[in-house]
Enzyme design. Structure first.
Site, short mmCIF file in Angstrom:
data_model
loop_
_atom_site.label_atom_id
_atom_site.label_comp_id
_atom_site.label_asym_id
_atom_site.label_seq_id
_atom_site.Cartn_x
_atom_site.Cartn_y
_atom_site.Cartn_z
N TYR A 1 1.90 -7.66 6.57
CA TYR A 1 1.45 -6.92 5.35
C TYR A 1 0.10 -7.41 4.91
O TYR A 1 -0.88 -6.74 4.64
CB TYR A 1 2.44 -6.80 4.23
CG TYR A 1 1.99 -5.78 3.13
CD1 TYR A 1 2.23 -4.49 3.17
CD2 TYR A 1 1.27 -6.63 2.13
CE1 TYR A 1 1.64 -3.82 1.91
CE2 TYR A 1 0.79 -5.66 1.10
CZ TYR A 1 1.02 -4.19 0.90
OH TYR A 1 0.47 -3.52 -0.13
N GLU B 1 -0.67 5.99 2.50
CA GLU B 1 -0.02 4.64 2.60
C GLU B 1 -1.29 3.80 2.84
O GLU B 1 -2.26 3.82 3.66
CB GLU B 1 0.58 4.84 3.82
CG GLU B 1 2.19 3.92 3.81
CD GLU B 1 3.09 4.54 2.41
OE1 GLU B 1 2.76 4.15 1.60
OE2 GLU B 1 3.81 5.64 2.75
N HIS B 2 -0.98 2.46 2.35
CA HIS B 2 -1.77 1.16 2.47
C HIS B 2 -3.24 1.64 1.68
O HIS B 2 -4.25 1.04 2.24
CB HIS B 2 -1.96 0.81 3.85
CG HIS B 2 -0.51 0.22 4.29
ND1 HIS B 2 -0.35 -1.13 4.11
CD2 HIS B 2 0.44 0.66 5.00
CE1 HIS B 2 0.89 -1.45 4.67
NE2 HIS B 2 1.29 -0.32 5.26
N ASP C 1 3.96 0.77 -6.15
CA ASP C 1 5.46 0.72 -6.29
C ASP C 1 5.78 0.61 -7.93
O ASP C 1 6.55 1.03 -8.11
CB ASP C 1 5.99 -0.30 -5.20
CG ASP C 1 5.50 -0.36 -3.90
OD1 ASP C 1 5.12 0.92 -3.46
OD2 ASP C 1 6.02 -1.09 -3.27
C1 GLA Z 1 4.16 -1.63 0.12
C2 GLA Z 1 3.41 -2.11 -1.15
C3 GLA Z 1 2.56 -1.12 -1.72
C4 GLA Z 1 1.74 -0.24 -0.74
C5 GLA Z 1 2.63 0.21 0.45
C6 GLA Z 1 1.76 0.79 1.55
O1 GLA Z 1 5.33 -0.74 -0.52
O2 GLA Z 1 4.23 -2.98 -2.12
O3 GLA Z 1 1.64 -1.73 -2.61
O4 GLA Z 1 0.75 -0.90 -0.16
O5 GLA Z 1 3.60 -0.92 1.13
O6 GLA Z 1 1.46 1.91 1.23
#
Ligand code: GLA
Length: 388
Positions: A223, A34-35, A173
């Site tokens: 974010y 994640e991230h 995503d």
């Molecule tokens: C959101 C963003 C992704 C990713 C996630 C965290 O979904 O769109 O690109 O960074 O957060 O993993």
């Protein structure tokens, strides 16, 4: 699942009675990583059986798009040549992806579009990427002879977020929505863009999402701040090591992070610490999956949650609560999923504990927050495609 006939009936009713083509793209889960995408690291997503479905048809005009959001019962018409584009946030995805596909050489003209979705909004399952991928797929088919590659469509979706929606997201995503494959998770190296399909059939376990129904808003938000923190640490490391090339945290080591600890400040240090740890955890999960060691996978998921909560600070009270309930119930692995600031936990749970865990989570969450979490059983499904 959504129904083609439902979408079609609305398309016919709200436009000129003619039918078009129907496309669909899914939302996604992410097992771990994640991230890490915008930090050049690894992610481990899979597409789900919930998504966006759109009927689309060229309307013969030069650049007028007539769009209908079925679920919102909202109609917006706009011109592709309007430099500002529409205001409604859902319509900006249509406007943005149209212009990004044009940049890729697709001669997009006026079209009609009606769409509906069953990816829960704000659940961290990427309803927005599902929209971008679905519309990109349709535009490529209707106006572009399907010449744009899957990767370019995913990148056009990401550029839509950056350029028209104010979210500086990574590629996970859109990648997952475009490339998804039934029964398979995908390990993507976000730096090289190489990826591998991993059949995911954990014998004796299942994946389930618990949606806190707490909504997050990523635009103009924390974010983007997280991303800025990571980039700041990379800039400092680069300045200390002019001999090397440091583009993202993927290129940086734990030692280098320690070297800049004082100058970047406590907050940015914590953010980068999480990212470096997460990079190692994804690789750990790959190894554990190869060995069929799901208990190890689960252990790493809990570590990710802890990092996301304490160091990256993208969790919230409700999600930490759901994570605790998972632990209390002996659930193998549990963590917040997606961008954070609300949404779901993803849980890897043994079949024999499943029922009790779900009942307990519903009861305890309801007692504390006055409503039950929503439960989504994960069905790993195919990516963007044309339905008819
Ligand atoms: C959101 C963003 C992704 C990713 C996630 C965290 O979904 O769109 O690109 O960074 O957060 O993993």
């Amino acid at each position: 699942m959504m129904d083609i006939e439902f979408v079609r009936s609305r398309f016919i009713k709200h436009f000129d009675g003619k039918t078009g083509n129907v496309y669909t793209s899914p939302g996604r889960i992410n097992l771990i990583g994640e991230h890490t995408d915008y930090n050049g690291g690894f992610v481990f997503p899979g597409a789900v059986d919930k998504g966006i479905m759109a009927e689309m048809r060229a309307n013969g005009t030069e650049d007028t798009v007539m769009a209908y959001a079925i679920d919102l019962k909202d109609r917006v018409d706009f011109k592709l040549s309007d430099p500002n584009g529409p205001r409604a946030s859902w319509a900006r995805y249509i406007y943005g992806i149209s212009l990004e596909m044009k940049k890729l050489g697709v001669p997009v003209k006026g079209y009609n579009i009606a769409f509906a979705g069953d990816v829960p909004l704000g659940a961290g399952m990427s309803s927005s990427a599902a929209m971008e991928s679905c519309f990109a797929f349709g535009l490529n088919d209707i106006f572009g002879d399907n010449k744009v590659s899957q990767w370019d469509m995913a990148l056009a979706g990401q550029a839509t977020e950056h350029n028209y929606c104010g979210v500086n997201c990574g590629i996970m995503d859109q990648f997952a929505s475009v490339f998804g494959k039934a029964g398979c998770l995908m390990r993507l190296d976000c730096r090289s863009r190489e990826f591998e399909y991993f059949p995911f059939k954990p014998d004796g376990y299942r994946l389930v999402l618990l949606d806190s129904v707490v909504k997050h808003q990523l635009a103009g938000s924390p974010y983007n701040d997280r991303r800025n923190s990571c980039e700041n640490v990379v800039r400092h490391i680069q300045a200390k090591h002019p001999e090397g090339k440091y583009e993202t945290l993927r290129d940086c080591t734990w030692e280098q992070l320690e070297e800049v600890k004082e100058e970047v400040g406590a907050e940015d240090y914590k953010r980068a610490k999480f990212v470096l740890g997460e990079k190692d955890r994804v690789l750990g999960v790959c190894e554990a999956l190869t060995e069929g060691d799901y208990e190890k996978v689960g252990e790493l998921m809990y570590k990710t949650h802890e990092g996301l909560s304490k160091d990256y600070e993208v969790s919230c009270e409700e999600l930490d609560f759901l994570n605790d309930v998972a632990k209390e119930n002996g659930v193998t692995g549990s963590r917040i999923m997606g961008g954070g600031f609300g949404g779901c936990t993803i849980n890897l749970v043994r079949n024999d504990l499943y029922r009790k865990f779900i009942e307990d989570a519903k009861k305890k969450f309801n007692e504390k927050y006055g409503h039950e979490p929503k439960v989504y059983d994960v069905v790993i499904s195919d990516g963007s495609r044309k339905l008819c």
